[in-house]
Structures are given as structure tokens and as C-alpha cells.
Design a protein around this motif. Structure first.
Motif, PDB file in Angstrom:
ATOM      1  N   PHE A 254       0.823  -1.213   0.000  1.00 28.69           N
ATOM      2  CA  PHE A 254       0.000   0.000   0.000  1.00 28.69           C
ATOM      3  C   PHE A 254       0.855   1.260   0.000  1.00 28.69           C
ATOM      4  O   PHE A 254       0.695   2.142  -0.828  1.00 28.69           O
ATOM      5  N   TRP A 255       1.768   1.353   0.964  1.00 31.98           N
ATOM      6  CA  TRP A 255       2.437   2.624   1.212  1.00 31.98           C
ATOM      7  C   TRP A 255       3.797   2.759   0.542  1.00 31.98           C
ATOM      8  O   TRP A 255       4.410   3.829   0.618  1.00 31.98           O
ATOM      9  N   SER A 256       4.249   1.704  -0.121  1.00 37.03           N
ATOM     10  CA  SER A 256       5.485   1.839  -0.883  1.00 37.03           C
ATOM     11  C   SER A 256       5.225   1.910  -2.377  1.00 37.03           C
ATOM     12  O   SER A 256       6.117   2.256  -3.148  1.00 37.03           O
ATOM     13  N   PHE A 257       3.993   1.599  -2.805  1.00 39.23           N
ATOM     14  CA  PHE A 257       3.712   1.589  -4.233  1.00 39.23           C
ATOM     15  C   PHE A 257       2.316   2.110  -4.581  1.00 39.23           C
ATOM     16  O   PHE A 257       2.165   3.022  -5.399  1.00 39.23           O
ATOM     17  N   LEU A 258       1.275   1.533  -3.945  1.00 38.72           N
ATOM     18  CA  LEU A 258      -0.092   1.898  -4.310  1.00 38.72           C
ATOM     19  C   LEU A 258      -0.379   3.370  -4.036  1.00 38.72           C
ATOM     20  O   LEU A 258      -1.125   4.014  -4.782  1.00 38.72           O
ATOM     21  N   SER A 259       0.200   3.934  -2.987  1.00 38.16           N
ATOM     22  CA  SER A 259      -0.017   5.354  -2.686  1.00 38.16           C
ATOM     23  C   SER A 259       0.506   6.238  -3.817  1.00 38.16           C
ATOM     24  O   SER A 259      -0.076   7.291  -4.105  1.00 38.16           O
ATOM     25  N   ASP A 260       1.584   5.823  -4.481  1.00 35.79           N
ATOM     26  CA  ASP A 260       2.115   6.597  -5.605  1.00 35.79           C
ATOM     27  C   ASP A 260       1.144   6.574  -6.786  1.00 35.79           C
ATOM     28  O   ASP A 260       0.998   7.578  -7.493  1.00 35.79           O
ATOM     29  N   ILE A 261       0.469   5.442  -6.983  1.00 34.85           N
ATOM     30  CA  ILE A 261      -0.537   5.370  -8.046  1.00 34.85           C
ATOM     31  C   ILE A 261      -1.710   6.296  -7.726  1.00 34.85           C
ATOM     32  O   ILE A 261      -2.226   7.005  -8.593  1.00 34.85           O
ATOM     33  N   GLY A 262      -2.133   6.299  -6.447  1.00 37.71           N
ATOM     34  CA  GLY A 262      -3.221   7.197  -6.050  1.00 37.71           C
ATOM     35  C   GLY A 262      -2.870   8.653  -6.263  1.00 37.71           C
ATOM     36  O   GLY A 262      -3.691   9.444  -6.745  1.00 37.71           O
ATOM     37  N   ILE A 263      -1.646   9.036  -5.912  1.00 41.21           N
ATOM     38  CA  ILE A 263      -1.208  10.424  -6.121  1.00 41.21           C
ATOM     39  C   ILE A 263      -1.114  10.726  -7.611  1.00 41.21           C
ATOM     40  O   ILE A 263      -1.451  11.835  -8.052  1.00 41.21           O
ATOM     41  N   PHE A 264      -0.662   9.766  -8.397  1.00 39.99           N
ATOM     42  CA  PHE A 264      -0.551   9.967  -9.840  1.00 39.99           C
ATOM     43  C   PHE A 264      -1.915  10.274 -10.452  1.00 39.99           C
ATOM     44  O   PHE A 264      -2.053  11.177 -11.279  1.00 39.99           O
ATOM     45  N   PHE A 265      -2.950   9.537 -10.020  1.00 40.13           N
ATOM     46  CA  PHE A 265      -4.297   9.815 -10.517  1.00 40.13           C
ATOM     47  C   PHE A 265      -4.765  11.193 -10.066  1.00 40.13           C
ATOM     48  O   PHE A 265      -5.369  11.936 -10.840  1.00 40.13           O
ATOM     49  N   GLY A 266      -4.506  11.534  -8.798  1.00 42.50           N
ATOM     50  CA  GLY A 266      -5.007  12.793  -8.272  1.00 42.50           C
ATOM     51  C   GLY A 266      -4.280  14.012  -8.785  1.00 42.50           C
ATOM     52  O   GLY A 266      -4.850  15.105  -8.799  1.00 42.50           O
ATOM     53  N   ARG A 267      -3.049  13.835  -9.236  1.00 41.40           N
ATOM     54  CA  ARG A 267      -2.255  14.998  -9.631  1.00 41.40           C
ATOM     55  C   ARG A 267      -2.017  15.072 -11.135  1.00 41.40           C
ATOM     56  O   ARG A 267      -2.239  16.109 -11.757  1.00 41.40           O
ATOM     57  N   GLN A 268      -1.554  13.968 -11.734  1.00 43.45           N
ATOM     58  CA  GLN A 268      -1.167  14.020 -13.141  1.00 43.45           C
ATOM     59  C   GLN A 268      -2.251  13.543 -14.092  1.00 43.45           C
ATOM     60  O   GLN A 268      -2.130  13.767 -15.290  1.00 43.45           O
ATOM     61  N   LEU A 269      -3.286  12.876 -13.610  1.00 42.28           N
ATOM     62  CA  LEU A 269      -4.330  12.373 -14.506  1.00 42.28           C
ATOM     63  C   LEU A 269      -5.650  13.115 -14.312  1.00 42.28           C
ATOM     64  O   LEU A 269      -6.715  12.519 -14.321  1.00 42.28           O
ATOM     65  N   LYS A 270      -5.570  14.420 -14.117  1.00 39.57           N
ATOM     66  CA  LYS A 270      -6.791  15.204 -13.937  1.00 39.57           C
ATOM     67  C   LYS A 270      -7.641  15.242 -15.198  1.00 39.57           C
ATOM     68  O   LYS A 270      -8.815  15.599 -15.139  1.00 39.57           O
ATOM     69  N   SER A 271      -7.030  14.899 -16.322  1.00 38.68           N
ATOM     70  CA  SER A 271      -7.804  14.863 -17.564  1.00 38.68           C
ATOM     71  C   SER A 271      -8.706  13.633 -17.627  1.00 38.68           C
ATOM     72  O   SER A 271      -9.641  13.598 -18.421  1.00 38.68           O
ATOM     73  N   TYR A 272      -8.412  12.622 -16.820  1.00 41.23           N
ATOM     74  CA  TYR A 272      -9.257  11.427 -16.781  1.00 41.23           C
ATOM     75  C   TYR A 272     -10.561  11.768 -16.064  1.00 41.23           C
ATOM     76  O   TYR A 272     -10.544  12.296 -14.955  1.00 41.23           O
ATOM     77  N   PRO A 273     -11.714  11.505 -16.702  1.00 41.27           N
ATOM     78  CA  PRO A 273     -12.989  11.963 -16.130  1.00 41.27           C
ATOM     79  C   PRO A 273     -13.233  11.518 -14.694  1.00 41.27           C
ATOM     80  O   PRO A 273     -13.831  12.253 -13.919  1.00 41.27           O
ATOM     81  N   LYS A 274     -12.783  10.332 -14.324  1.00 41.06           N
ATOM     82  CA  LYS A 274     -13.049   9.794 -12.987  1.00 41.06           C
ATOM     83  C   LYS A 274     -11.813   9.855 -12.099  1.00 41.06           C
ATOM     84  O   LYS A 274     -11.672   9.070 -11.169  1.00 41.06           O
ATOM     85  N   TYR A 275     -10.930  10.824 -12.362  1.00 41.72           N
ATOM     86  CA  TYR A 275      -9.659  10.858 -11.629  1.00 41.72           C
ATOM     87  C   TYR A 275      -9.878  11.028 -10.130  1.00 41.72           C
ATOM     88  O   TYR A 275      -9.178  10.403  -9.315  1.00 41.72           O
TER      89      TYR A 275
ATOM     90  N   ASP B 266     -15.720  20.204 -26.234  1.00 45.78           N
ATOM     91  CA  ASP B 266     -16.745  19.582 -25.401  1.00 45.78           C
ATOM     92  C   ASP B 266     -16.099  19.097 -24.105  1.00 45.78           C
ATOM     93  O   ASP B 266     -15.215  18.235 -24.120  1.00 45.78           O
ATOM     94  N   VAL B 267     -16.523  19.639 -22.973  1.00 48.21           N
ATOM     95  CA  VAL B 267     -15.985  19.228 -21.669  1.00 48.21           C
ATOM     96  C   VAL B 267     -17.091  18.653 -20.785  1.00 48.21           C
ATOM     97  O   VAL B 267     -17.044  18.745 -19.562  1.00 48.21           O
ATOM     98  N   SER B 268     -18.072  18.026 -21.425  1.00 45.46           N
ATOM     99  CA  SER B 268     -19.231  17.528 -20.685  1.00 45.46           C
ATOM    100  C   SER B 268     -18.851  16.460 -19.667  1.00 45.46           C
ATOM    101  O   SER B 268     -19.419  16.399 -18.581  1.00 45.46           O
ATOM    102  N   ASP B 269     -17.921  15.577 -20.030  1.00 45.03           N
ATOM    103  CA  ASP B 269     -17.562  14.482 -19.135  1.00 45.03           C
ATOM    104  C   ASP B 269     -16.249  14.741 -18.410  1.00 45.03           C
ATOM    105  O   ASP B 269     -15.559  13.815 -17.994  1.00 45.03           O
TER     106      ASP B 269
END
Length: 819
Positions: free
Chosen positions: A224-245, A436-439
């Protein structure tokens, strides 16, 4: 084998250190500190909640360590047969077994009575008056600290006396009986039972849940805290273009936080006796425990703030007030990220020191990857090619929806009408493209998209202007955001109704949008006319119609090393030299035809149609990193000028009704071309009515349809707030229009002037001055009729105040136009 425990309260307990009574022959501490003698053994069995047995075997001996709470006496029975209560006294029990070990404390530590008995016949607790210790068992050490007792004993697996238990079987039965005093939970023999222990294959008898907890604490928390947390931060910070980020980011951390609490508290529950004496352990273990408690505390706060931020961002009624919580959530998240990384490192050092080197290699790789991603996120320069969104199968109809929307935008259908017609479609315009930025989930909140739907957003997107009435600070979007927006491309906004710029189609120079600063004409100490010249563009000096009023251009310095945010500046064609000359000729002609009735007067000449110059009226704003200050204070020559953009005043030939405008200072500039048009419309109407169409057409060399453009009930009422007469821009045009409207009883135009310094005010304008600021009371008095539109243009604070008052007055948002 069966073990019986009789447990009574501890009367005295060591609190400062582990003690052993080496002066007594019955203790075999070998002159070493008891702390070393009573350390944990390899295998353990949790007999009850408060009683654990650790043991270890070699080829000839067995060593056992008992750890328990709130005990004054207890007994264990090997090869358990039965336990029967004979009476209700403390000391008389029928304990039948192969071998019995009895421990008992009285008021001082020196009175530790120990007895081992052969259990072939009923036996009860008795005092060992001989004080010679066990016959076969030997005490390695014992300690009492923080109401926790540890007793470590050893004996040979086999003895010569066959009356004693022989540890020659793989399993043994332990019988136990636990007695608490009256202050405890269990009294007398209420807590007793039997447990079977496999001495040589303990794993199958350790509680599965406890084993899962221990392994989960090690394995899952590492993942969780050595790898998965980095994926969570990546979604929250660098993947803001993903509709469900935001949902993915939240679910990752919610999932791993819940499991972290489960594994952590289970670990604490099973080791709470050890935690009471944690300060006797190695310093790294102590640090690991303290940091773990801090992480658990911070996670609660972080999850609460995350839920608050998420709900606010997804709400159309959200507010920028959440930004403070969002900022705290951001910094606290990275703090937790860093301390969890340190926590994992300590855990690896404690559990698997042999894996430290590959673990640190993994950390180096992880942090290098994270830094690389951050650099790419901030300094990405590649532009994603603009590509039209396409749909297949059941969504093919969306392509037709997009085509209809693009056609209507380019037909200059009003924004309010389009937003109402396409309620499920969030579209925006950035420069000349429609998206179009609907989603899309906006990182700043969905309420921002609700405010900018259908608008040209360049002024906000490039950080030149805050979004009105949201208190949101100016924000420059990254190249990452620019690249993302291109993936939502629908089509082009052709802006055909504003063909202001003309250039040859074969122009291919990359710097064709570069204009050279040519001349500055001051209007005052901090305002002036800036004239720019182009080698590629020709500027049309006169445009037909009213659709182009209030459009704007983006201006920024051209060249490297200049980091300034481009800002929009409105077109003011009425300030061009050609427009000034033509307006003066039209006024002279009107005066001669109507007032002086000199019908042989000079007829206005055709003015220059195209010019390679464009001009803007710009006021100097004295704050750092500001475009207007740069223009006024530097001799920089090349500038990149692009446009025109936006919908301006959103007028069309059929516009009708009352149009209110609340403006401040230079906010009147976008309205000067409309005022100039109304002046020509008034003159043409009077000439047409009082003289003839032929006489009126002498001023209409642009084939304007003055009589039919703008309805008969069209009226512009401007409320302007200025500091002094020097900052009253366009005053000659306004004076002429007011004079004609008043003289010939036309109601095209009216104005209310709020001025701070009343010196040098022309006498003819005094009748249009007001005393009160544009507060709610003022608006109730002056907005007496239902508006067709209400324009607002000024500083961000001015616009926010005016909008708030308009909403309080009950003016719907659909009538509001921010210029």
C-alpha cells in the motif's frame, strides 16, 4: 498436556526496570540482566486474551515464557485430565494431570512460591516452605512491569523420573484455570479450558486471524504505502484529464486506509502487553510504533478533508472557499506520503534487514520515476494534434449534435439560447476552437464549468483574469492542460461576422501574428492609445453591423525570456484616425443639413478601408508581472497579437429592448463602438425622416441598415463610475449622442455618471450625474424595467459587487453579460 492458571492481582510491580532475584538459589539468571533472559521465544500460543505462552525446543530442552496480566497466582497442568471445583475457597481445587506447575506471589517479590507436583492424585495450592524451586524446571528470569508479568522457565524434554511428563510426543494438551480477584473481570474458575499445542508444527495451531493480521501488516501495508499510494497520487495529480480521476484517487486511498486501520489495530490488539513496555525495545522499534500512531491519526483528518473536497468539487453549487481545505489536503497528503515511506523503510529494517539493499534500490527507482513524471507534467512541450471527437454505434447522433451546435455558434445565435437548447452539453470556446468538456471533472470544481459554459475562456485559461463572482485567483494552466483540451476538440469558431483582419491566404510565415509597436498617444498620465503595425495583416477600418462590438484581442510580448501572461484588450475602432475623421465629417454634414440647413454643404468623403495598423486604448496598472505595466514602461517592440475573440456585447440586427451597462473606468471602452454606431444611427434616422433617403445615404458609404438594425425599442443605458473627467473615455462621442437624442427626442441612449472628482465637468453633463454608488438601493431605483441584457465591465471586485446586487434584485443569470 494441560495447563491450569490461577490469576490474582499484582500487589507490587516494577516500573523502572526488569528485576530478577539473583540472591535466591531458585532463580538461575546467571548474573545477566533479566531483560535478556525474558526476551520472547520463536513460537507462541495465545491461550486467552490476557495470557500468551511462548516456547522453543532444541534437541534436549524446552524453554517456556508465560506473559500475562493482573495475576497473583496461576498454575499450568501438563497432560490435562480434569479440573473440578471442590469448594468455593481460593486454594482447594481438584487438579488432575501428569505434571503441575504452580506460581504464587504474596506481598513482596521475595515471597515467590513455586511448586511442581506430580498430578496423579488430587492436589491443591500449598506454600513451598522449602523454597528450593522446581524439581525439574529452572527459572531463567521473571519481571513485573506495568501490570504485566513475564516468567521464563526451562527443563529437559525427558526426565529419569517417569512420574513427570515426558516431552516425547508431537502434541501436548494444556489445561488452564484462571482466577481474577474481585476487581477483575473474571472471578475464580470462570475462565478455564483446554488447548492442544503442536510443538513441532505450530503454524497450524496459531490463530489464523492473528497470523493473517501479522502477515497482512507486513505484506499489504508494504504494498500500500510503498507503491499503491504513488498510483493514487498519480491519478489525483497528473491524470486530472481522466474523467473519474477524483473517484479513483479517493477510492485508492480509502481502500488502503481502511485496511491499514484493520491491520494496524489488530496488530496493536494482539501486542498491547508489549506496547506497555515498548520503551525497553530497540529505538527503531519505538520509532516505528510512534510514527505508525501518527500516521493513523493523520489519516483520519486526511480522509475527512478528502470527502469534503470531493463533494464540493462535484457540486454545481460549490465554492472556492474550499480551496483552503484543498490546499491543506494537498500538503498533508505529501507529508503523510513522506512519513509512510520512512515507516515502510523502518519496517523492512526491523522485519527483513537482509532485503534492505534491494529495497533502497526500489526507493531510488520510485523517486526517480516520480521526479521524472513531475518534470514532464510541468515542462511538457509537445502539442497533441487537434483531432475531432468521433463516436460510433449508438452514439453516432452526437456527431450531428456537434455539427448543429457549431453551425449555430457561427451563425451568432446567442449564448443563452444555445446553453438552454444544449443543456446536457458543456461546451467552451478557446480562441478560435470549440471544445466539449461535458464528461470532464474540473480540478477546481464543477461549478466553474457551469459558469463558463458557452463562453470564450482564453482570459481565464491563460491566467489573465479571474472568473467573476467566484473569488477564484488567476490561474495559468499548464501545457498538460493545453494538450488535454485539444483531445476534446469539436470544430472551429469561424467568427465570420467579425472579418476585422485580412491577409493573403498564401501567407505562411510562422511569425505572421507578430506586430511591431509603432506609436503611443497619451490620453492622460496612465492611459494612452497604443498603435501596432503588421507586415502581413490588413485591418478593416469599418465593419458593417453590430455583431462585432466588444470583441477583443490577446496581446503578449514576442520573444524569449519574457514571462508575462497574455491579456485580452477590446477593439475600439471609433478611436482610429479614419473613424475620427469620418465622424467629424458626418457631424458637420448633419449640422449643415438639419441645424443650419445649408444644403450645399460638404459631403463626407470615403475613408481608407484597409490599414496595416491596429490600436488599443490601455490603462497602466501598477502591479508586478502585468502586461499593461510592461506596455507602458518598456520600449519592447515585437508583440504577438491574435484575435478577435469572444462574443462581445452579443448583439445582432434584431436585438431589442433595454440594455443596461454597469462599467468602471476603462470598462466603458468595449461600448464606445456601439455608442459611435448609435450616433450614426441617430443622424441617419433624422436625415432620413426630415430630409430624404438620398441625403441620409450620403453618410452611409458602408451600406449599413440603420433603420432596421436594432429594434425600435432598443435602448442603451450606461451607468459609469470614474475617478475624474480625464478618465472619462469617449466623452466627445457621448456628448454628441446625448445632444442629438435630447434635441430630437430620441431614446436610443442614456447615461448615469458617478464621478469622484467633479472639477472640470462639462456643464451639459451635470444633468446626468448621480450621487449614490451602484448599490442595491441604487439599482432598485434605476432598473425599473425588465432588461434584455445587463452588461458588467470593470475590475474583478467591481464586477463581483454588481453581480451580487443584480442577483439580489432578482435579475436572472441569463440576462447577465460579462464583457
Amino acid at each position: 498436556m494441560k495447563v491450569v492458571f490461577f490469576i490474582l492481582p499484582i500487589i507490587y510491580a516494577c516500573t523502572d526496570s526488569f528485576d530478577c532475584f539473583s540472591e535466591s538459589s531458585r532463580f538461575n539468571c546467571n548474573g545477566e540482566p533479566c531483560l535478556n533472559n525474558i526476551t520472547e521465544l520463536e513460537n507462541f500460543v495465545k491461550i486467552t486474551k490476557n495470557l500468551t505462552m511462548y516456547f522453543e525446543l532444541d534437541t534436549s530442552n524446552i524453554t517456556m515464557l508465560f506473559e500475562l496480566k493482573f495475576c497473583q497466582r496461576f498454575a499450568i497442568v501438563f497432560d490435562y485430565t480434569k479440573i473440578n471445583q471442590l469448594n468455593k475457597t481460593y486454594d482447594e481445587y481438584d487438579i488432575t494431570g501428569k505434571e503441575i506447575i504452580i506460581f504464587r506471589w504474596v506481598e513482596t517479590y521475595d515471597n515467590l512460591y513455586v511448586n511442581d507436583n506430580i498430578g496423579l492424585s488430587p492436589t491443591s495450592f500449598i506454600y513451598d516452605e522449602q523454597k528450593v524451586g522446581f524439581k525439574n524446571w529452572h527459572i531463567l528470569g521473571y519481571a513485573i512491569i506495568n501490570e504485566t508479568i513475564r516468567i521464563k522457565i526451562t527443563r529437559t524434554l525427558l526426565t529419569d523420573n517417569q512420574n513427570y511428563y515426558q516431552f516425547n510426543k508431537q502434541t501436548l494438551d494444556l489445561g488452564y484455570l484462571i482466577i481474577y480477584n474481585k476487581e477483575g473481570i473474571v472471578y475464580r474458575n470462570y475462565n478455564r479450558g483446554v488447548i492442544t499445542v503442536d510443538l513441532y508444527n505450530l503454524a497450524s495451531y496459531v490463530e489464523k486471524y492473528e497470523q493473517f493480521t501479522d502477515q497482512g501488516h507486513t505484506i499489504f501495508l508494504f504494498i500500500f504505502w510503498s507503491f499503491l499510494s504513488d498510483i493514487g497520487i498519480f491519478f489525483g495529480r497528473q491524470l486530472k484529464s481522466y474523467p473519474k480521476y477524483a473517484k479513483v484517487h479517493g477510492m485508492i486511498f480509502l481502500f488502503q486506509s481502511i485496511l491499514t486501520y484493520i491491520f494496524a489495530f489488530s496488530k496493536i490488539e494482539y501486542n498491547k502487553l508489549k506496547i506497555q513496555e515498548i520503551y525497553y525495545y530497540d529505538g527503531l522499534i519505538i520509532a516505528h510504533f510512534i510514527v505508525g500512531v501518527l500516521i493513523l491519526s493523520f489519516l483520519v483528518l486526511q480522509l475527512m478533508m478528502g470527502m469534503i473536497v470531493k463533494n464540493n468539487l462535484e457540486s454545481l453549487n460549490g465554492s472556492n472557499k474550499i480551496y483552503k481545505i484543498k490546499r491543506i489536503h494537498f500538503y498533508l497528503g505529501y507529508f503523510i506520503y513522506l512519513i509512510t515511506k520512512a515507516q515502510v523503510a523502518m519496517g523492512v529494517h526491523i522485519q527483513r534487514p537482509d532485503l534492505l539493499i534491494p529495497f533502497y534500490y526500489f526507493y531510488v527507482f520510485l523517486f526517480f520515476s516520480k521526479i521524472s513524471i513531475e518534470i514532464l507534467y510541468h515542462y511538457e512541450v509537445s502539442i497533441i494534434p487537434r483531432r475531432r471527437i468521433t463516436y460510433q454505434y449508438v452514439e453516432l447522433d452526437k456527431n450531428q449534435i456537434y455539427e448543429n451546435l457549431i453551425d449555430k455558434i457561427n451563425q451568432n445565435i446567442s449564448r443563452n439560447q444555445l446553453v438552454k437548447e444544449y443543456q446536457k452539453l458543456n461546451y467552451i470556446i478557446l480562441r478560435e476552437a470549440i471544445y466539449d468538456v461535458s464528461d470532464f471533472n474540473h480540478p477546481g470544481g464543477q461549478y466553474i464549468l457551469e459558469r463558463i459554459t458557452g463562453r470564450e475562456i482564453g482570459r481565464y485559461f491563460y491566467g489573465g483574469y479571474p472568473i467573476q463572482n467566484l473569488n477564484i485567483k488567476m490561474h495559468i494552466h499548464t501545457q498538460f492542460a493545453i494538450n488535454y483540451i485539444e483531445t476534446r476538440y469539436l470544430g472551429d469558431y469561424r467568427n465570420d461576422n467579425c472579418p476585422l483582419l485580412y491577409y493573403e491566404e498564401n501567407t505562411s510565415q510562422k511569425d505572421k501574428y507578430v506586430w511591431k509597436f509603432e506609436q503611443y498617444i497619451p490620453f492622460g498620465s496612465d492611459v494612452g492609445l497604443f498603435i501596432f503595425k503588421s507586415h502581413f495583416f490588413q485591418v478593416r477600418q469599418f465593419l458593417k453591423g453590430v455583431q462585432w462590438f466588444g470583441r477583443y484581442f490577446y496581446i503578449k510580448p514576442f520573444g524569449t525570456g519574457i514571462n508575462l501572461v497574455e491579456r485580452p484588450y477590446s477593439i475600439v475602432m471609433s478611436y482610429t484616425q479614419s473613424a475620427i475623421l469620418k465622424r467629424q465629417q458626418i457631424l458637420d454634414y448633419f449640422k449643415s443639413q438639419v441645424i443650419e440647413q445649408d444644403y450645399q454643404a460638404y459631403i463626407p468623403k470615403q475613408q481608407i478601408i484597409l490599414s496595416n495598423e491596429i490600436n488599443f486604448v490601455i490603462k497602466k496598472c501598477d502591479f508586478s508581472n502585468n502586461m499593461s505595466r510592461f506596455l507602458h514602461c518598456t520600449g519592447h517592440k515585437p508583440y504577438e497579437i491574435t484575435g478577435p475573440y469572444g462574443f462581445g456585447l452579443e448583439l445582432d440586427p434584431l436585438s431589442d429592448g433595454i440594455h443596461y451597462a454597469f462599467v468602471q473606468g476603462t470598462g466603458i471602452l468595449p461600448f464606445l463602438d456601439l455608442i459611435d454606431y448609435l450616433l450614426r444611427k441617430a443622424i441617419y434616422t433624422i436625415l432620413h425622416d426630415q430630409r430624404s433617403k438620398e441625403i441620409a445615404d450620403c453618410i452611409n458609404d458602408n451600406n449599413e441598415e440603420y433603420l432596421t438594425t436594432l429594434g425600435q425599442d432598443f435602448q442603451l443605458i450606461i451607468h459609469v463610475a470614474i475617478s475624474d473627467i480625464a478618465h472619462f473615455y469617449g466623452i466627445p462621442i457621448i456628448q454628441d449622442l446625448l445632444f442629438i437624442c435630447k434635441t430630437f427626442h430620441l431614446d436610443f441612449f442614456d447615461i448615469k455618471i458617478l464621478i469622484k472628482d467633479r472639477s472640470n465637468i462639462p456643464e451639459e453633463l451635470t444633468a446626468y450625474m448621480v450621487e449614490s454608488y451602484f448599490d442595491l438601493k441604487y439599482m432598485k431605483e434605476h432598473i425599473k424595467f425588465k432588461p434584455t441584457k445587463v452588461y458588467v465591465c470593470g475590475s474583478p471586485q467591481f464586477e463581483e459587487e454588481i453581480q451580487t446586487n443584480l442577483f439580489d434584485l432578482g435579475i436572472p443569470k441569463k440576462y447577465l453579460v460579462i464583457v
